[in-house]
Motif scaffolding. Structure first.
Motif, PDB file in Angstrom:
ATOM      1  N   ILE A 142       1.009  -0.661  -0.428  1.00 49.50           N
ATOM      2  CA  ILE A 142      -0.166  -0.162   0.038  1.00 49.50           C
ATOM      3  C   ILE A 142       0.617   1.340   0.112  1.00 49.50           C
ATOM      4  CG2 ILE A 142      -1.952   1.558   1.356  1.00 49.50           C
ATOM      5  CD1 ILE A 142      -2.657  -1.335   2.537  1.00 49.50           C
ATOM      6  N   GLY A 143       0.643   2.015  -0.851  1.00 53.95           N
ATOM      7  CA  GLY A 143       1.956   3.258  -0.938  1.00 53.95           C
ATOM      8  C   GLY A 143       1.450   4.362  -0.758  1.00 53.95           C
ATOM      9  N   ASP A 144       1.918   5.420  -0.645  1.00 53.78           N
ATOM     10  CA  ASP A 144       1.136   6.681  -0.116  1.00 53.78           C
ATOM     11  C   ASP A 144       1.571   7.972  -1.053  1.00 53.78           C
ATOM     12  OD1 ASP A 144       4.161   6.550   0.247  1.00 53.78           O
ATOM     13  OD2 ASP A 144       4.301   6.731   2.446  1.00 53.78           O
ATOM     14  N   GLY A 145       0.730   9.147  -0.617  1.00 56.33           N
ATOM     15  CA  GLY A 145       1.447   9.908  -2.164  1.00 56.33           C
ATOM     16  C   GLY A 145       1.614  11.676  -1.008  1.00 56.33           C
ATOM     17  N   GLY A 146       2.023  12.544  -2.149  1.00 60.87           N
ATOM     18  CA  GLY A 146       2.551  13.583  -1.635  1.00 60.87           C
ATOM     19  C   GLY A 146       2.508  14.502  -2.390  1.00 60.87           C
ATOM     20  N   PHE A 147       2.572  16.073  -2.401  1.00 63.57           N
ATOM     21  CA  PHE A 147       2.471  16.954  -3.136  1.00 63.57           C
ATOM     22  C   PHE A 147       3.465  18.435  -2.132  1.00 63.57           C
ATOM     23  CE2 PHE A 147       0.532  20.248  -5.884  1.00 63.57           C
ATOM     24  CZ  PHE A 147       1.228  20.159  -6.689  1.00 63.57           C
ATOM     25  N   ILE A 148       3.751  19.154  -3.713  1.00 64.35           N
ATOM     26  CA  ILE A 148       4.418  20.505  -2.878  1.00 64.35           C
ATOM     27  C   ILE A 148       4.722  21.059  -3.916  1.00 64.35           C
ATOM     28  CG2 ILE A 148       7.053  19.219  -2.841  1.00 64.35           C
ATOM     29  CD1 ILE A 148       7.165  20.998  -0.112  1.00 64.35           C
ATOM     30  N   LEU A 149       4.397  22.172  -4.586  1.00 65.76           N
ATOM     31  CA  LEU A 149       4.656  23.508  -4.727  1.00 65.76           C
ATOM     32  C   LEU A 149       5.393  24.707  -4.761  1.00 65.76           C
ATOM     33  CD1 LEU A 149       2.545  24.642  -8.099  1.00 65.76           C
ATOM     34  CD2 LEU A 149       2.739  26.104  -5.988  1.00 65.76           C
ATOM     35  N   LYS A 150       5.933  25.349  -5.301  1.00 61.14           N
ATOM     36  CA  LYS A 150       6.802  26.582  -5.370  1.00 61.14           C
ATOM     37  C   LYS A 150       6.140  27.260  -6.809  1.00 61.14           C
ATOM     38  CE  LYS A 150       9.207  29.779  -2.731  1.00 61.14           C
ATOM     39  NZ  LYS A 150      10.726  29.463  -1.971  1.00 61.14           N
ATOM     40  N   ILE A 151       6.281  28.123  -6.274  1.00 57.14           N
ATOM     41  CA  ILE A 151       6.250  29.577  -7.832  1.00 57.14           C
ATOM     42  C   ILE A 151       6.478  30.730  -7.597  1.00 57.14           C
ATOM     43  CG2 ILE A 151       5.061  30.025  -9.928  1.00 57.14           C
ATOM     44  CD1 ILE A 151       2.999  27.924  -9.910  1.00 57.14           C
ATOM     45  N   GLY A 152       7.153  30.859  -7.539  1.00 59.46           N
ATOM     46  CA  GLY A 152       8.681  32.297  -7.343  1.00 59.46           C
ATOM     47  C   GLY A 152       8.437  32.407  -6.090  1.00 59.46           C
ATOM     48  N   GLU A 153       8.360  33.054  -5.311  1.00 63.81           N
ATOM     49  CA  GLU A 153       8.665  33.540  -3.738  1.00 63.81           C
ATOM     50  C   GLU A 153       7.490  33.671  -2.814  1.00 63.81           C
ATOM     51  OE1 GLU A 153      11.364  33.158  -2.161  1.00 63.81           O
ATOM     52  OE2 GLU A 153      12.389  33.003  -4.599  1.00 63.81           O
ATOM     53  N   LYS A 154       6.423  33.944  -3.499  1.00 67.37           N
ATOM     54  CA  LYS A 154       5.171  33.533  -2.367  1.00 67.37           C
ATOM     55  C   LYS A 154       3.776  32.463  -3.247  1.00 67.37           C
ATOM     56  CE  LYS A 154       5.534  38.748  -2.469  1.00 67.37           C
ATOM     57  NZ  LYS A 154       4.969  40.292  -2.291  1.00 67.37           N
ATOM     58  N   ILE A 155       4.230  32.732  -4.103  1.00 66.13           N
ATOM     59  CA  ILE A 155       3.327  30.926  -4.029  1.00 66.13           C
ATOM     60  C   ILE A 155       3.352  30.104  -3.423  1.00 66.13           C
ATOM     61  CG2 ILE A 155       1.358  29.989  -5.876  1.00 66.13           C
ATOM     62  CD1 ILE A 155       1.855  32.565  -7.628  1.00 66.13           C
ATOM     63  N   VAL A 156       3.208  29.030  -2.729  1.00 66.08           N
ATOM     64  CA  VAL A 156       2.994  28.004  -2.082  1.00 66.08           C
ATOM     65  C   VAL A 156       2.588  26.625  -2.379  1.00 66.08           C
ATOM     66  CG1 VAL A 156       5.760  28.616  -1.582  1.00 66.08           C
ATOM     67  CG2 VAL A 156       3.644  28.744   0.254  1.00 66.08           C
ATOM     68  N   SER A 157       1.838  25.732  -2.086  1.00 66.70           N
ATOM     69  CA  SER A 157       1.396  25.083  -1.544  1.00 66.70           C
ATOM     70  C   SER A 157       1.190  24.517   0.220  1.00 66.70           C
ATOM     71  CB  SER A 157       1.726  23.284  -1.820  1.00 66.70           C
ATOM     72  OG  SER A 157       2.723  22.942  -1.296  1.00 66.70           O
ATOM     73  N   GLY A 158      -0.198  24.495   0.814  1.00 66.43           N
ATOM     74  CA  GLY A 158      -0.454  24.946   1.946  1.00 66.43           C
ATOM     75  C   GLY A 158      -1.690  24.515   2.557  1.00 66.43           C
ATOM     76  N   LYS A 159      -2.443  24.694   3.231  1.00 68.27           N
ATOM     77  CA  LYS A 159      -3.572  24.324   4.063  1.00 68.27           C
ATOM     78  C   LYS A 159      -4.394  25.500   3.277  1.00 68.27           C
ATOM     79  CE  LYS A 159      -3.950  26.602   8.385  1.00 68.27           C
ATOM     80  NZ  LYS A 159      -3.451  26.726   9.789  1.00 68.27           N
ATOM     81  N   HIS A 160      -4.233  26.181   2.806  1.00 71.76           N
ATOM     82  CA  HIS A 160      -5.122  27.468   1.732  1.00 71.76           C
ATOM     83  C   HIS A 160      -5.297  26.408   0.622  1.00 71.76           C
ATOM     84  CE1 HIS A 160      -0.919  27.872   1.165  1.00 71.76           C
ATOM     85  NE2 HIS A 160      -1.681  29.325  -0.414  1.00 71.76           N
ATOM     86  N   TRP A 161      -4.966  26.022   0.212  1.00 72.20           N
ATOM     87  CA  TRP A 161      -5.143  25.374  -1.242  1.00 72.20           C
ATOM     88  C   TRP A 161      -6.661  23.867  -0.968  1.00 72.20           C
ATOM     89  CZ3 TRP A 161      -2.412  24.177  -5.749  1.00 72.20           C
ATOM     90  CH2 TRP A 161      -1.493  24.771  -5.933  1.00 72.20           C
ATOM     91  N   LYS A 162      -6.917  23.977  -2.064  1.00 72.57           N
ATOM     92  CA  LYS A 162      -8.585  23.427  -1.458  1.00 72.57           C
ATOM     93  C   LYS A 162      -7.977  21.339  -2.465  1.00 72.57           C
ATOM     94  CE  LYS A 162     -12.331  25.401  -1.078  1.00 72.57           C
ATOM     95  NZ  LYS A 162     -12.969  25.021   0.288  1.00 72.57           N
ATOM     96  N   ALA A 163      -8.393  20.628  -2.072  1.00 74.15           N
ATOM     97  CA  ALA A 163      -8.371  18.858  -1.923  1.00 74.15           C
ATOM     98  C   ALA A 163      -9.210  17.979  -2.439  1.00 74.15           C
ATOM     99  CB  ALA A 163      -7.235  19.033  -0.882  1.00 74.15           C
ATOM    100  N   LYS A 164      -9.279  17.876  -2.412  1.00 75.52           N
ATOM    101  CA  LYS A 164     -10.496  16.642  -2.725  1.00 75.52           C
ATOM    102  C   LYS A 164     -10.050  15.274  -3.723  1.00 75.52           C
ATOM    103  CE  LYS A 164     -15.220  15.830  -4.685  1.00 75.52           C
ATOM    104  NZ  LYS A 164     -15.626  15.432  -3.027  1.00 75.52           N
ATOM    105  N   ASN A 165     -10.744  14.275  -3.410  1.00 78.46           N
ATOM    106  CA  ASN A 165      -9.800  13.086  -3.536  1.00 78.46           C
ATOM    107  C   ASN A 165     -10.422  11.548  -4.721  1.00 78.46           C
ATOM    108  OD1 ASN A 165      -8.279   9.817  -3.062  1.00 78.46           O
ATOM    109  ND2 ASN A 165     -10.103   9.444  -2.649  1.00 78.46           N
ATOM    110  N   PHE A 166     -10.528  11.451  -5.693  1.00 75.50           N
ATOM    111  CA  PHE A 166     -11.468  11.028  -6.381  1.00 75.50           C
ATOM    112  C   PHE A 166     -11.103   9.622  -6.374  1.00 75.50           C
ATOM    113  CE2 PHE A 166     -11.723  15.371  -7.467  1.00 75.50           C
ATOM    114  CZ  PHE A 166     -12.855  15.650  -7.969  1.00 75.50           C
ATOM    115  N   PHE A 167     -10.076   8.817  -6.153  1.00 73.87           N
ATOM    116  CA  PHE A 167      -9.867   7.425  -5.798  1.00 73.87           C
ATOM    117  C   PHE A 167      -9.363   6.422  -4.483  1.00 73.87           C
ATOM    118  CE2 PHE A 167      -6.311   4.703  -8.219  1.00 73.87           C
ATOM    119  CZ  PHE A 167      -6.960   2.947  -7.568  1.00 73.87           C
ATOM    120  N   HIS A 168     -10.316   6.072  -4.216  1.00 72.23           N
ATOM    121  CA  HIS A 168      -9.684   6.216  -2.402  1.00 72.23           C
ATOM    122  C   HIS A 168      -9.312   4.718  -2.193  1.00 72.23           C
ATOM    123  CE1 HIS A 168      -9.703   6.206   1.617  1.00 72.23           C
ATOM    124  NE2 HIS A 168     -10.324   4.811   1.599  1.00 72.23           N
TER     125      HIS A 168
END
Length: 255
Positions: A142-168
């Protein structure tokens, strides 16, 4: 005298026939495509061709409308993206990045982005999981996921993003009798006008929960957080969305 001339003509004919035979033999060895290339080159060398002036590519082009200037690379932002295991990313409805490695080795995709605000970022990230069992490595893990992003200096991944699962799956981590739950992907999930207001917020995970590989440490992710939907092990296909406000671009983008 006549005999001498006849002998010389006969000798010339023999030599000519032999030369033609040798030429055919060479052609049969190297192939007709190579011979044609060589003959074309010889023909070109034997002609007096006028010298061409070297032209600069990409010319000045036309003027940008609306009094705006044309953008330069200094207007772009560098985007670094890492997903366990793979992703596709859209900005304002346009496909801008695709992870070409579906499983392993883990890698970071870096692209230059020309920012236009409001900027809607939509990412589909996938853990490597069998479509019927939700497991990986030939249904042994059973694997695991994970995602991280940074665009420029100010746009970063975090809890302020929306996230929805479609395959469980596998449901309840049942590896002996694995079953999965799938939700149909909305057709316009990547578009700027898509309504994600009812989606939950992304969940933040610690670096040691993800276990990123070396490419992560070779790139700048300062300030960015590892995110996923609620279950990092059993949620296998997650869509992330974020809209960023910013100043109107002072350059022309063609739209």
């Amino acid at each position: 005298m006549k005999t001498t001339i006849l002998i010389m003509l006969s000798l010339a004919l023999v030599l000519s026939t032999k030369a033609q035979s040798n030429q055919k033999a060479v052609k049969s060895k190297v192939g007709p495509d190579i011979v044609a290339y060589q003959e074309a080159g010889s023909l070109a060398q034997g002609q007096n061709q006028p010298k061409r002036k070297r032209q600069r590519r990409g010319g000045r082009g036309g003027s940008a409308p609306g009094g705006k200037r044309k953008p330069t690379m200094s207007d772009t932002l560098r985007a670094n993206v890492y997903a366990d295991n793979t992703f596709i990313m859209y900005i304002n409805g346009n496909l801008v990045a695709v992870d070409s490695i579906e499983f392993i080795p883990h890698n970071v995709v870096s692209v230059d982005v020309l920012p236009e605000y409001p900027m809607t970022i939509a990412v589909m990230a996938k853990d490597n999981a069998d479509q019927e069992t939700g497991m990986e490595y030939e249904n042994t893990n059973i694997g695991d996921g994970g995602f991280i992003l940074k665009i420029g200096e100010k746009i970063v991944s975090g809890k302020h993003w929306k996230a929805k699962n479609f395959f469980h799956g596998p449901i309840k981590s049942d590896a002996k009798n694995p079953k999965v739950i799938k939700t149909t992907l909305p057709n316009d999930w990547f578009k700027a006008g898509f309504d994600d207001s009812s989606w939950p917020s992304a969940k933040v995970f610690q670096e040691d929960e993800i276990g990123p590989k070396q490419p992560y440490f070779d790139h700048d992710f300062t300030g960015a957080k590892w995110i996923w939907s609620d279950d990092i092990k059993l949620d296998n296909t997650v869509i992330f969305r974020l809209t960023v406000d910013g100043p109107e671009a002072g350059f022309y983008t063609g739209r």
